[in-house]
Design a protein around this motif. Structure first.
Motif, PDB file in Angstrom:
ATOM      1  N   GLY A 491       1.377   9.809   4.938  1.00 29.41           N
ATOM      2  CA  GLY A 491       0.174  10.205   4.821  1.00 29.41           C
ATOM      3  C   GLY A 491      -1.608   9.718   4.559  1.00 29.41           C
ATOM      4  O   GLY A 491      -2.591  10.315   4.680  1.00 29.41           O
ATOM      5  N   GLU A 492      -1.304   8.400   4.703  1.00 27.24           N
ATOM      6  CA  GLU A 492      -1.677   7.665   4.806  1.00 27.24           C
ATOM      7  C   GLU A 492      -2.179   7.167   6.321  1.00 27.24           C
ATOM      8  O   GLU A 492      -1.142   7.260   6.914  1.00 27.24           O
ATOM      9  CB  GLU A 492      -1.853   5.669   4.274  1.00 27.24           C
ATOM     10  N   THR A 493      -3.557   6.658   6.358  1.00 29.15           N
ATOM     11  CA  THR A 493      -4.542   7.086   7.487  1.00 29.15           C
ATOM     12  C   THR A 493      -4.899   5.668   7.843  1.00 29.15           C
ATOM     13  O   THR A 493      -5.135   4.969   9.192  1.00 29.15           O
ATOM     14  CB  THR A 493      -5.406   7.970   7.953  1.00 29.15           C
ATOM     15  N   GLU A 494      -5.306   5.268   6.944  1.00 24.36           N
ATOM     16  CA  GLU A 494      -6.006   3.552   6.729  1.00 24.36           C
ATOM     17  C   GLU A 494      -5.540   2.743   5.622  1.00 24.36           C
ATOM     18  O   GLU A 494      -4.998   4.037   4.263  1.00 24.36           O
ATOM     19  CB  GLU A 494      -7.180   3.641   6.659  1.00 24.36           C
ATOM     20  N   TYR A 495      -5.838   1.989   5.402  1.00 24.05           N
ATOM     21  CA  TYR A 495      -4.783   1.411   3.789  1.00 24.05           C
ATOM     22  C   TYR A 495      -6.085   1.413   3.136  1.00 24.05           C
ATOM     23  O   TYR A 495      -7.830   1.164   2.878  1.00 24.05           O
ATOM     24  CB  TYR A 495      -5.092  -0.576   3.707  1.00 24.05           C
ATOM     25  N   ALA A 496      -5.980   1.686   1.028  1.00 14.72           N
ATOM     26  CA  ALA A 496      -7.191   1.936   0.990  1.00 14.72           C
ATOM     27  C   ALA A 496      -7.352   0.336  -0.051  1.00 14.72           C
ATOM     28  O   ALA A 496      -8.472   0.469  -1.175  1.00 14.72           O
ATOM     29  CB  ALA A 496      -7.114   2.653  -0.678  1.00 14.72           C
ATOM     30  N   ASP A 497      -6.618  -0.586  -0.396  1.00 17.07           N
ATOM     31  CA  ASP A 497      -6.788  -1.646  -1.093  1.00 17.07           C
ATOM     32  C   ASP A 497      -6.782  -3.014  -0.041  1.00 17.07           C
ATOM     33  O   ASP A 497      -6.802  -2.678   0.902  1.00 17.07           O
ATOM     34  CB  ASP A 497      -5.307  -1.966  -2.215  1.00 17.07           C
ATOM     35  N   ASN A 498      -6.492  -3.530  -0.874  1.00 13.23           N
ATOM     36  CA  ASN A 498      -6.821  -4.905   0.470  1.00 13.23           C
ATOM     37  C   ASN A 498      -5.458  -5.497   1.228  1.00 13.23           C
ATOM     38  O   ASN A 498      -5.416  -5.964   1.504  1.00 13.23           O
ATOM     39  CB  ASN A 498      -7.057  -6.209  -0.464  1.00 13.23           C
ATOM     40  N   ARG A 499      -4.582  -4.409   1.325  1.00  9.19           N
ATOM     41  CA  ARG A 499      -3.287  -4.623   2.084  1.00  9.19           C
ATOM     42  C   ARG A 499      -3.287  -4.361   3.345  1.00  9.19           C
ATOM     43  O   ARG A 499      -4.622  -3.487   3.297  1.00  9.19           O
ATOM     44  CB  ARG A 499      -2.155  -3.548   1.376  1.00  9.19           C
ATOM     45  N   ARG A 500      -2.351  -4.888   3.554  1.00 10.79           N
ATOM     46  CA  ARG A 500      -2.929  -4.869   5.483  1.00 10.79           C
ATOM     47  C   ARG A 500      -0.959  -4.433   6.038  1.00 10.79           C
ATOM     48  O   ARG A 500      -0.224  -4.886   5.211  1.00 10.79           O
ATOM     49  CB  ARG A 500      -3.524  -6.021   5.829  1.00 10.79           C
ATOM     50  N   PRO A 501      -0.929  -4.149   7.743  1.00 13.57           N
ATOM     51  CA  PRO A 501       0.015  -3.556   7.732  1.00 13.57           C
ATOM     52  C   PRO A 501       0.583  -5.567   8.694  1.00 13.57           C
ATOM     53  O   PRO A 501       0.089  -6.409   8.917  1.00 13.57           O
ATOM     54  CB  PRO A 501      -0.637  -3.135   9.551  1.00 13.57           C
TER      55      PRO A 501
END
Length: 622
Positions: A491-501
């Motif tokens: 359901g996520e389309t982007e990160y809401a925190d400082n995490r990354r792929p």
């Protein structure tokens, strides 16, 4: 039916001369052999007659007669077998051969030894234990007079001695119970002038002074001059060995219960154990025996070839290294010295020092490099090939000011630090080790900087400018701490925190550039320098909930470049937490083999366990 009663030699009906010869296990003279052979023939006839009598019984009428006859038959067979034994070739086995058989019998069995694969899981069981009661030279002495004569005349059978010692009250020298003294002294007398090993378990327990003898007093024996290996498991108090001298001792292990430091005794508490004089010492494992701001000069630092010290501070480490001119392998548990005042002088370690034989350094706790309070100036390690750092909750520091003299010959580097380690910090360290062939590093953030640095033909900013670093690297291991890297949740389309792929593409570029691109000659027009192809790759993923997903994706990325049947491609393994024996970052490998001498595998955990290896044996390769 059960066995009949055991038959003794004097119950065989043989002459006293034959019995006497048999008891001493001498080879039987011809005349006596003829008497024994005649006795054997007589017993054979008796056995045959009893068997015939039993076969001819009328059953069931004579059923109860059968029972005593079977008892007689069993006894007759015992006499026959015992009599035949007097003629056995075993009685003609040379004395020396029997001694060698006894030595093999006394080797540690598989149940008493801690196997390599179990050792990491047995940290709570690491105690110095007495040898198995089933396998001692004393057991051999109980079999017969001949075996006892061999055992008593073979000093090597008594060359591994264990003794327990206790304190009457805290701080007193260790004492040995009076009931154990006679056996201990007899054991030492049997060793005579043969090289031997002594293990001492000296823990604080109550013991009456009237019922005990000081341990050091018992070691004033001629056999002590031939002691070669000493192991001591002691508490925070002394050993009472300061007046002893072991002129042939070459290896020592002293593992001491840790206290904060060494205040004066008895008012201030525990003191460091008083070590004996050891003029021939070359191998030492010493834990918590060197007080802060001192260097114990009863230890012949200058002739040690193998040394483990835990715990010392970073100032002591540098001063000590200047004394260890013969050192070949060193392992240290180093702690940061936070004293504000200037450190005391170590006059014996002033001036520059070149350790021309040192090839390997292993650290736990912290590495002493790059600390403002201690400069590595004046220290040169021209033969140093391997550095391993296993540390918990200590930041990674590196030596830049004197890097050429410390790291100029380095070919192997392991950095497994339980702290926040970023890619650019690792890159800065790698710039000082251009000859590196093997690298294993744990990283927490800025993966991309490290991947780009290690990718052939890639500038550190990601541009393809033809930069070629780590040209000799053939084995690479990376342990990922993935707290800031995770897949997008459903359901996520982007990160809401400082995490990354996770940067899988960077991993693929790195592996491809060091395998397929080298074989195809893609860089032939850019550089004429030989580029080493990557041969071994280990990627270890941590225990975050998204760890298994990262592990599976990494396998997919790496698999196309891995070794196949007949194809000289990369040998790679990707592991998750569930596949490893323990958390390889938080464990101190030196703690796993603490009671081993150097030549018995003290560094086996760091050297051989797959969790620390770039060449694992137990994991499934891709």
């Amino acid at each position: 039916m059960g066995r009949g009663p055991e038959i003794r030699l004097h119950q065989l009906g043989l002459s006293d001369d034959i019995v006497t010869i048999a008891r001493t296990h001498r080879d039987l003279p011809q005349q006596v052999r003829e008497q024994v052979e005649a006795a054997c023939l007589s017993y054979e006839e008796e056995v045959a007659a009893l068997e015939t009598q039993i076969d001819n019984l009328e059953l069931p009428k004579e059923w109860f007669t059968r029972i005593p006859l079977r008892g007689e038959l069993a006894a007759a067979k015992e006499r026959l077998n015992a009599c035949r034994g007097l003629l056995s070739v075993k009685r003609r086995i040379p004395f020396e051969t029997m001694a060698e058989i006894f030595e093999c019998y006394l080797l540690p069995d598989s149940q008493d030894a801690i196997s390599e694969e179990r050792r990491p899981r047995l940290q709570s069981e690491l105690v110095l234990r007495p040898p198995s009661r089933k396998q001692t030279a004393g057991t051999l002495c109980l079999v017969c007079r001949y075996w006892k004569a061999i055992a008593m005349a073979t000093p090597s059978l008594w060359s591994n001695m264990f003794i327990q010692a206790r304190e009457h009250r805290g701080g007193d020298p260790p004492l040995v119970r009076a009931s154990n003294v006679r056996g201990f002294l007899s054991w030492m007398d049997r060793v005579a002038s043969h090289p031997w090993s002594l293990s001492i378990l000296a823990k604080t327990r109550g013991i009456g002074q009237a019922d005990a003898v000081p341990l050091a007093q018992l070691l004033h024996r001629p056999a002590a001059l031939h002691l070669q290996r000493l192991t001591v498991d002691c508490d925070q108090y002394g050993l009472g060995m300061g007046e002893l001298r072991f002129p042939r001792l070459t290896s020592i292990v002293v593992w001491r219960t840790r206290t904060s430091h060494f205040p004066s005794h008895p008012q201030g508490g525990p003191k460091p154990p008083d070590l004996p004089s050891m003029p021939a010492l070359t191998h030492a494992v010493l834990s918590s025996v060197v007080p802060r701001n001192t260097l114990r000069m009863e230890v012949p630092w200058g002739q040690l070839t193998h040394l483990y010290l835990g715990v010392i501070d970073n100032r002591q480490w540098k001063a000590l290294m200047k004394l260890c001119r013969a050192l070949q392998r060193g392992a240290f548990k180093v702690e940061m010295c936070h004293d504000i005042d200037e450190p005391p002088g170590y006059p014996e370690s002033k001036g520059p020092a070149v350790l021309e034989y040192l090839k390997e350094l292993t650290f736990s706790g912290m590495a002493p490099f790059g600390r403002d309070s201690v400069s590595m100036d004046g220290l040169s390690l021209p033969a140093l090939e391997k550095i391993r750092i296993f540390s918990s909750y200590n930041e990674l520091h590196w030596e830049f000011a004197n890097a050429h003299n410390i790291f100029g010959a380095l070919t192997h580097l392991t950095i497994l630090v339980e702290a926040w380690v970023e890619g650019d910090v690792v890159v800065n360290a790698l710039n000082t080790v251009p000859q590196l062939q093997e690298l294993y590093v744990k990283i927490s953030e800025k993966y991309e900087e490290l991947f780009e640095y290690l990718t052939y033909g890639r500038d550190i900013d990601g541009a393809r400018g033809g930069r070629f670093r780590m040209r000799h690297l053939k084995a690479l291991g990376i342990a990922f701490q993935t707290g800031w890297y995770r897949p997008l949740a459903p359901g996520e389309t982007e990160y809401a925190d400082n995490r990354r792929p996770f940067p899988y593409a960077h991993v693929q570029d790195l592996v491809a550039s060091r395998t397929l691109a080298v074989r195809r000659g893609d860089f032939a027009s850019i550089t004429t320098t030989h580029l080493q192809e990557l041969e071994n790759l280990v990627l270890a993923v941590d225990g975050e909930e998204w760890g298994p997903a990262i592990e599976e994706r990494l396998k997919e990325v790496v698999r196309p470049y891995t070794r196949q049947s007949g194809d000289p491609r990369l040998l790679a393994v990707v592991t998750g937490v569930e596949e490893r024996a323990f958390n390889m970052i938080s464990v101190d490998p030196m703690e796993l083999c603490r009671w081993n001498h150097w030549d018995d595998g003290f560094m086996d955990a760091a050297d051989n366990l797959d969790d620390f290896s770039l060449y694992p044996k137990c994991y499934s390769f891709l």
